[in-house]
Design a protein around this motif. Structure first.
Motif, mmCIF file in Angstrom:
data_model
loop_
_atom_site.group_PDB
_atom_site.id
_atom_site.type_symbol
_atom_site.label_atom_id
_atom_site.label_comp_id
_atom_site.label_asym_id
_atom_site.label_seq_id
_atom_site.Cartn_x
_atom_site.Cartn_y
_atom_site.Cartn_z
ATOM 1 N N ILE A 7 -15.831 -14.266 -0.440
ATOM 2 C CA ILE A 7 -17.314 -14.177 0.066
ATOM 3 C C ILE A 7 -17.983 -15.207 0.785
ATOM 4 C CG2 ILE A 7 -19.762 -13.692 -1.023
ATOM 5 C CD1 ILE A 7 -18.408 -12.198 -3.138
ATOM 6 N N LEU A 10 -16.545 -15.215 4.420
ATOM 7 C CA LEU A 10 -17.202 -14.265 5.332
ATOM 8 C C LEU A 10 -18.811 -14.561 5.594
ATOM 9 C CD1 LEU A 10 -15.912 -11.157 3.308
ATOM 10 C CD2 LEU A 10 -15.132 -11.842 5.734
ATOM 11 N N LEU A 171 -18.929 -1.723 7.398
ATOM 12 C CA LEU A 171 -18.835 -2.748 6.283
ATOM 13 C C LEU A 171 -18.091 -2.531 5.054
ATOM 14 C CD1 LEU A 171 -22.993 -3.714 6.363
ATOM 15 C CD2 LEU A 171 -20.986 -4.885 7.363
ATOM 16 N N GLN A 172 -18.223 -1.256 4.814
ATOM 17 C CA GLN A 172 -17.027 -1.140 3.833
ATOM 18 C C GLN A 172 -15.620 -1.224 4.095
ATOM 19 O OE1 GLN A 172 -19.214 -0.828 1.045
ATOM 20 N NE2 GLN A 172 -17.987 0.788 0.353
ATOM 21 N N TYR A 175 -15.012 -5.253 4.220
ATOM 22 C CA TYR A 175 -14.959 -5.623 2.916
ATOM 23 C C TYR A 175 -13.693 -5.031 2.034
ATOM 24 C CZ TYR A 175 -19.071 -8.679 3.226
ATOM 25 O OH TYR A 175 -19.940 -9.522 3.638
ATOM 26 N N LYS A 176 -13.246 -3.896 2.325
ATOM 27 C CA LYS A 176 -12.228 -3.485 1.601
ATOM 28 C C LYS A 176 -10.989 -4.136 1.980
ATOM 29 C CE LYS A 176 -14.140 1.256 0.725
ATOM 30 N NZ LYS A 176 -13.611 1.415 -0.730
ATOM 31 N N ALA A 178 -11.055 -7.160 3.173
ATOM 32 C CA ALA A 178 -10.890 -8.582 2.756
ATOM 33 C C ALA A 178 -10.591 -8.297 1.103
ATOM 34 C CB ALA A 178 -12.315 -8.906 2.986
ATOM 35 N N PHE A 180 -12.122 -6.505 -1.496
ATOM 36 C CA PHE A 180 -12.913 -6.006 -2.465
ATOM 37 C C PHE A 180 -12.702 -4.348 -2.744
ATOM 38 C CE2 PHE A 180 -14.776 -9.835 -0.629
ATOM 39 C CZ PHE A 180 -15.030 -10.286 -1.614
ATOM 40 N N GLY A 183 -15.766 -2.734 -1.951
ATOM 41 C CA GLY A 183 -16.392 -2.966 -0.587
ATOM 42 C C GLY A 183 -17.966 -3.642 -0.536
ATOM 43 N N TRP A 186 -21.443 -6.756 0.263
ATOM 44 C CA TRP A 186 -22.207 -7.123 1.387
ATOM 45 C C TRP A 186 -23.563 -7.015 1.250
ATOM 46 C CZ3 TRP A 186 -24.910 -2.968 3.348
ATOM 47 C CH2 TRP A 186 -24.485 -1.953 3.010
ATOM 48 N N THR A 189 -25.233 -9.791 -0.276
ATOM 49 C CA THR A 189 -25.734 -10.910 1.011
ATOM 50 C C THR A 189 -26.883 -10.329 1.616
ATOM 51 O OG1 THR A 189 -23.473 -10.906 1.255
ATOM 52 C CG2 THR A 189 -24.795 -11.878 2.989
#
Length: 460
Positions: A7, A10, A171-172, A175-176, A178, A180, A183, A186, A189
Motif C-alpha cells: 500500500i 502504491l 482499480l480492482q 490492486y488484485k 498487487a 489484495f 482489491g 484503494w 486511500t
C-alpha cells in the motif's frame, strides 16, 4: 512483501503521478492540500491505465498494467526539473504542527478512518451493484486478461451494472494484481486523502477547532460513512466533484486559466466515475458566465471558460460510454432508451423533488441516512441571514453549488427515469455534503468567531 508495504509503495507511485499532473498545470497549494490532492490524482491515473490498455486491445497482464502505470508517471513528470524544484520547496515548507486542542479531533478522525480501512481490507465486496458489475468483470479480467470477458456471455437482462464506466473495474484489477484478494483498499486511500484535503481547506477560513468539529460531523453522516468501506462509485465521485467545484472557485479568485483547466480535468474524472455527472457540470456553467458578466469581461469569454470547464467531461463521457460501451462491449446496451421520451411532462421532476425532501432529507428516514448534518447546515444559513442579513460572494458561490445538487438530482431523475430514489439518488446526494461543509467554513458567524479565537491566541 507485506500488505502495508505494498500500500505504501502504491501510494508513493500515486503521489508521483499526481504531483506530475499538479506541476504540469502549475497549481500552487499549501503542503497539506498538495500532498493529499496529488495522491487522489494518482488514484485517478491508476484507474485510467487499464482502460487505455483495453481500448488498445493490449492484454491486461500484471506486467502490462504496472508498466503502463510507470510509463504514465514518467510522462506526467515531463517537467522534471520544475517538479524537483517544487519538491524541494515542498520539503522546506512542510512542517507538521499539531496543536494541543487538535489532538482529540486528530485521534478520533484517525480512529474512524482506521475502522473504515480495516473493514475495507478485511471484508469482501458486498454491494450487489459491485458484485454483479465491476467486481466480477475485474475477477474474470485477471483470469482472461481482458475486461471484455466471459461475463458478457451470460444473460444480462436483469442488471445494467456491467455497463458502467470502468473506474472501479480498473482499480480492482490493479490492486488484485498487487496481492489484495478483495482489491478494494484503494477506497481507503481516497477517503483518507479526501478528509485531509477537506480539513486543510476548512482551515483556510475558520479556526482549527471548528474545522475539526465540522470534519467529525461530516464523517458521522451514517450513510456516507458506510460507503467508505462498501465500494461503489458514489464516494469517489463526490470527492472529485467537490475538487472540481473547489478549483473552479480558485479560478474565480485568481482568474488564472490553468486553474480553470485543472478544474475541468477534475470534473472529467468525476464524470468518468459516474457518467451522469456531466449534467451537473453543465449546471455549473451559469456561475462561470455570471462571473465574467459581473467582472465585465464579456459573455463570450464566459462561454469560452464554460467550454474549458465542461468539454473535458464531455470527452470523458464519449470515451467511457459512447465509444467503450457501444463499440467495444459485445452485449448491447440501449443508452438512448434510458432517456425520458416525454420531456413535455414535468411532473416527474416535481415528484422527485418532493420525494427527496419528504423522504430522503426532512424525515425520520432521512435522519437515519444523513444524521442531522443538513439540519445543521440550514440552521447556520438561517442564523447568518437573520443576524448578518446578507451573504458574501464566497458563501453565495457555495450555496449555488449546493443548489446545483439540490435541483440537479430531480432534473436528472426527470431526464433519466431509471435514476431511482432509494439507491442512485440517495447515494448521489453524497455530493451535496462537502459543498455544505465549505459553506459552513465560510459562514460569516463561524469566520468571525474564528477570528476572535485567533486574536485571543495571538495575545496569549
Amino acid at each position: 512483501m507485506s500488505g502495508i508495504m505494498i500500500i505504501l509503495l502504491l501510494t508513493i507511485i500515486q503521489f508521483i503521478a499526481g504531483f506530475g499532473l499538479i506541476t504540469l498545470f502549475n497549481i500552487q497549494l499549501k503542503p497539506g492540500l498538495l500532498i493529499s490532492l496529488a495522491i487522489l490524482l494518482g488514484v485517478a491515473v491508476f484507474s485510467i491505465m487499464p482502460f487505455i490498455l483495453q481500448l488498445a486491445y493490449i492484454p491486461l497482464t500484471s506486467t502490462n498494467v504496472f508498466i503502463s502505470i510507470l510509463v504514465a508517471c514518467v510522462l506526467l513528470n515531463i517537467k522534471f526539473r520544475q517538479g524537483i524544484a517544487r519538491m524541494q520547496e515542498l520539503k522546506a515548507n512542510f512542517k507538521l504542527r499539531v496543536k494541543l486542542y487538535e489532538i482529540p479531533f486528530v485521534v478520533m478522525i484517525v480512529f474512524i478512518v482506521f475502522v473504515s480501512a480495516w473493514r475495507c481490507f478485511y471484508f469482501p465486496p458486498t454491494p450487489r451493484d459491485l458484485t454483479s458489475g465491476a467486481e466480477v468483470i475485474a475477477e474474470f479480467a485477471i483470469r482472461e486478461k481482458t475486461m471484455i470477458n466471459s461475463v458478457f456471455s451470460v444473460n444480462l437482462e436483469t442488471t445494467n451494472n456491467v455497463f458502467k464506466p470502468p473506474f472501479i473495474t480498473c482499480l480492482q484489477i490493479i490492486y488484485k494484481y498487487a496481492g489484495f484478494e478483495f482489491g478494494q483498499v484503494w477506497l481507503s486511500t481516497i477517503v483518507a486523502c479526501f478528509l485531509i484535503f477537506l480539513y486543510q481547506a476548512l482551515t483556510l477560513s475558520i479556526h482549527r477547532i471548528f474545522a475539526g468539529l465540522l470534519v467529525l460531523f461530516f464523517m458521522a453522516i451514517p450513510e456516507m460513512f458506510a460507503y467508505t468501506f462498501m465500494v461503489l462509485f458514489d464516494y469517489s465521485n463526490a470527492a472529485f466533484f467537490f475538487l472540481a467545484i473547489w478549483f473552479l472557485y480558485q479560478f474565480f479568485q485568481n482568474q488564472q486559466r490553468n486553474y480553470l483547466a485543472f478544474a475541468g480535468l477534475l470534473m472529467a474524472i468525476a464524470t468518468y466515475i459516474r457518467s451522469e455527472t456531466l449534467i451537473l457540470a453543465c449546471l455549473m456553467t451559469p456561475a462561470i458566465v455570471w462571473f465574467h458578466w459581473k467582472n465585465k469581461t464579456g459573455i463570450v469569454k464566459g462561454l469560452i471558460s464554460s467550454a474549458w470547464y465542461v468539454v473535458p467531461s464531455v470527452l470523458a463521457y464519449v470515451l467511457s460510454i459512447s465509444i467503450y460501451i457501444n463499440r467495444y462491449l459485445p452485449a448491447k446496451y440501449n443508452i438512448e432508451g434510458l432517456v425520458n421520451k416525454n420531456l413535455g411532462d414535468l411532473s416527474p421532476f416535481f415528484t422527485r423533488f418532493s420525494d427527496i425532501n419528504s423522504k430522503l432529507i426532512f424525515s425520520d428516514l432521512g435522519v437515519g441516512y444523513y444524521g442531522y448534518f443538513i439540519y445543521f447546515f440550514v440552521l447556520l444559513l438561517l442564523l447568518e441571514l437573520v443576524i448578518k442579513r446578507k451573504l458574501n460572494g464566497t458563501t453565495r458561490y457555495w450555496l449555488y453549488a449546493v443548489l446545483v445538487i439540490y435541483i440537479g438530482f430531480p432534473l436528472m431523475s426527470y431526464l433519466l427515469p431509471l435514476l431511482d430514489l432509494n439507491n442512485s439518488t440517495k447515494r448521489g446526494l453524497f455530493k451535496i455534503f462537502p459543498l455544505m461543509l465549505l459553506y459552513m467554513a465560510n459562514n460569516s458567524l463561524l469566520v468571525s468567531w474564528s477570528q476572535r479565537i485567533t486574536k485571543w491566541e495571538t495575545k496569549s
